[in-house]
Design a protein around this motif. Structure first.
Motif, PDB file in Angstrom:
ATOM      1  N   LEU A  68       0.821  -1.209   0.000  1.00  0.00           N
ATOM      2  CA  LEU A  68       0.000   0.000   0.000  1.00  0.00           C
ATOM      3  C   LEU A  68       0.857   1.263   0.000  1.00  0.00           C
ATOM      4  CD1 LEU A  68      -2.823  -1.090   2.453  1.00  0.00           C
ATOM      5  CD2 LEU A  68      -3.009  -0.768  -0.032  1.00  0.00           C
ATOM      6  N   MET A  69       1.947   1.238   0.750  1.00  0.00           N
ATOM      7  CA  MET A  69       2.844   2.397   0.776  1.00  0.00           C
ATOM      8  C   MET A  69       3.488   2.611  -0.598  1.00  0.00           C
ATOM      9  SD  MET A  69       4.608   2.247   4.517  1.00  0.00           S
ATOM     10  CE  MET A  69       5.603   3.671   4.146  1.00  0.00           C
ATOM     11  N   ASP A  70       3.877   1.530  -1.253  1.00  0.00           N
ATOM     12  CA  ASP A  70       4.462   1.642  -2.591  1.00  0.00           C
ATOM     13  C   ASP A  70       3.445   2.198  -3.580  1.00  0.00           C
ATOM     14  OD1 ASP A  70       6.838   0.656  -1.608  1.00  0.00           O
ATOM     15  OD2 ASP A  70       6.494  -1.391  -2.338  1.00  0.00           O
ATOM     16  N   GLN A  71       2.196   1.754  -3.473  1.00  0.00           N
ATOM     17  CA  GLN A  71       1.151   2.283  -4.347  1.00  0.00           C
ATOM     18  C   GLN A  71       0.940   3.770  -4.096  1.00  0.00           C
ATOM     19  OE1 GLN A  71      -2.282  -0.226  -3.590  1.00  0.00           O
ATOM     20  NE2 GLN A  71      -1.979  -1.232  -5.573  1.00  0.00           N
ATOM     21  N   LEU A  72       0.886   4.161  -2.836  1.00  0.00           N
ATOM     22  CA  LEU A  72       0.709   5.560  -2.484  1.00  0.00           C
ATOM     23  C   LEU A  72       1.846   6.411  -3.038  1.00  0.00           C
ATOM     24  CD1 LEU A  72      -0.851   7.746  -0.967  1.00  0.00           C
ATOM     25  CD2 LEU A  72       0.438   7.118   1.078  1.00  0.00           C
ATOM     26  N   HIS A  73       3.066   5.933  -2.893  1.00  0.00           N
ATOM     27  CA  HIS A  73       4.221   6.666  -3.407  1.00  0.00           C
ATOM     28  C   HIS A  73       4.129   6.803  -4.933  1.00  0.00           C
ATOM     29  CE1 HIS A  73       8.262   8.236  -3.500  1.00  0.00           C
ATOM     30  NE2 HIS A  73       8.577   7.350  -4.425  1.00  0.00           N
ATOM     31  N   GLY A  74       3.743   5.723  -5.612  1.00  0.00           N
ATOM     32  CA  GLY A  74       3.596   5.769  -7.066  1.00  0.00           C
ATOM     33  C   GLY A  74       2.521   6.745  -7.501  1.00  0.00           C
ATOM     34  N   LEU A  75       1.407   6.767  -6.783  1.00  0.00           N
ATOM     35  CA  LEU A  75       0.339   7.708  -7.109  1.00  0.00           C
ATOM     36  C   LEU A  75       0.766   9.151  -6.879  1.00  0.00           C
ATOM     37  CD1 LEU A  75      -2.722   5.779  -5.638  1.00  0.00           C
ATOM     38  CD2 LEU A  75      -2.244   6.229  -8.059  1.00  0.00           C
ATOM     39  N   ARG A  76       1.539   9.386  -5.834  1.00  0.00           N
ATOM     40  CA  ARG A  76       2.032  10.741  -5.578  1.00  0.00           C
ATOM     41  C   ARG A  76       2.959  11.200  -6.692  1.00  0.00           C
ATOM     42  NH1 ARG A  76       4.162  11.456   0.345  1.00  0.00           N
ATOM     43  NH2 ARG A  76       4.124  13.617  -0.322  1.00  0.00           N
ATOM     44  N   GLN A  77       3.813  10.283  -7.174  1.00  0.00           N
ATOM     45  CA  GLN A  77       4.700  10.630  -8.287  1.00  0.00           C
ATOM     46  C   GLN A  77       3.896  10.916  -9.544  1.00  0.00           C
ATOM     47  OE1 GLN A  77       7.371   7.214  -8.301  1.00  0.00           O
ATOM     48  NE2 GLN A  77       9.020   8.516  -7.552  1.00  0.00           N
ATOM     49  N   ALA A  78       2.882  10.106  -9.820  1.00  0.00           N
ATOM     50  CA  ALA A  78       2.041  10.309 -11.008  1.00  0.00           C
ATOM     51  C   ALA A  78       1.299  11.637 -10.923  1.00  0.00           C
ATOM     52  CB  ALA A  78       1.065   9.151 -11.167  1.00  0.00           C
ATOM     53  N   LEU A  79       0.796  11.966  -9.748  1.00  0.00           N
ATOM     54  CA  LEU A  79       0.104  13.231  -9.555  1.00  0.00           C
ATOM     55  C   LEU A  79       1.048  14.412  -9.758  1.00  0.00           C
ATOM     56  CD1 LEU A  79      -2.452  14.755  -8.813  1.00  0.00           C
ATOM     57  CD2 LEU A  79      -1.867  14.445  -6.402  1.00  0.00           C
ATOM     58  N   ALA A  80       2.248  14.315  -9.235  1.00  0.00           N
ATOM     59  CA  ALA A  80       3.230  15.393  -9.426  1.00  0.00           C
ATOM     60  C   ALA A  80       3.561  15.563 -10.899  1.00  0.00           C
ATOM     61  CB  ALA A  80       4.493  15.089  -8.617  1.00  0.00           C
ATOM     62  N   GLN A  81       3.700  14.461 -11.627  1.00  0.00           N
ATOM     63  CA  GLN A  81       3.977  14.528 -13.059  1.00  0.00           C
ATOM     64  C   GLN A  81       2.805  15.175 -13.797  1.00  0.00           C
ATOM     65  OE1 GLN A  81       6.814  13.633 -14.803  1.00  0.00           O
ATOM     66  NE2 GLN A  81       5.770  14.629 -16.495  1.00  0.00           N
ATOM     67  N   LEU A  82       1.593  14.792 -13.434  1.00  0.00           N
ATOM     68  CA  LEU A  82       0.400  15.359 -14.057  1.00  0.00           C
ATOM     69  C   LEU A  82       0.307  16.856 -13.799  1.00  0.00           C
ATOM     70  CD1 LEU A  82      -2.223  14.889 -15.610  1.00  0.00           C
ATOM     71  CD2 LEU A  82      -3.312  14.322 -13.424  1.00  0.00           C
ATOM     72  N   ARG A  83       0.582  17.267 -12.573  1.00  0.00           N
ATOM     73  CA  ARG A  83       0.578  18.699 -12.249  1.00  0.00           C
ATOM     74  C   ARG A  83       1.598  19.455 -13.091  1.00  0.00           C
ATOM     75  NH1 ARG A  83       0.421  18.299  -5.777  1.00  0.00           N
ATOM     76  NH2 ARG A  83      -1.820  18.015  -5.552  1.00  0.00           N
ATOM     77  N   GLY A  84       2.795  18.870 -13.200  1.00  0.00           N
ATOM     78  CA  GLY A  84       3.833  19.508 -14.009  1.00  0.00           C
ATOM     79  C   GLY A  84       3.425  19.622 -15.457  1.00  0.00           C
TER      80      GLY A  84
END
Length: 90
Positions: A68-84
């Motif tokens: 779950l922590m790995d999934q959360l970290h991956g989603l945070r990275q994807a969100l940051a990329q999307l924002r950028g």
């Protein structure tokens, strides 16, 4: 850092590290001379230690928590990329 440096920094035993590597709770980067650990690996080892010893989580529970922590970290990275990407288009 190499395996010996990791063991010294994390405070875990060789046998424990071997089990955690086998369970894929830690996945160091392979290199031609062995494996390399990062500060993230140390933090993850400390978390695993706390989950096992302080909270009393069993191996199956640790598997779920780490997944779950790995999934959360991956989603945070994807969100940051999307924002950028969105900021670049604006």
């Amino acid at each position: 850092m190499n395996k010996q440096e990791f063991l010294a920094s994390s405070g875990i035993q060789v046998q424990t590290l071997e089990v955690w590597l086998e369970q894929r709770w830690l996945i160091p980067r392979p290199t031609p001379t062995g494996v390399q650990f990062t500060e993230i690996d140390i933090a993850r080892a400390r978390l695993i230690h706390e989950l096992k010893n302080d909270i009393g989580a069993n191996d199956e529970g640790i598997d779920v928590i780490l997944h779950l922590m790995d999934q959360l970290h991956g989603l945070r990275q994807a969100l940051a990329q999307l924002r950028g990407d969105m900021q670049e288009r604006s």
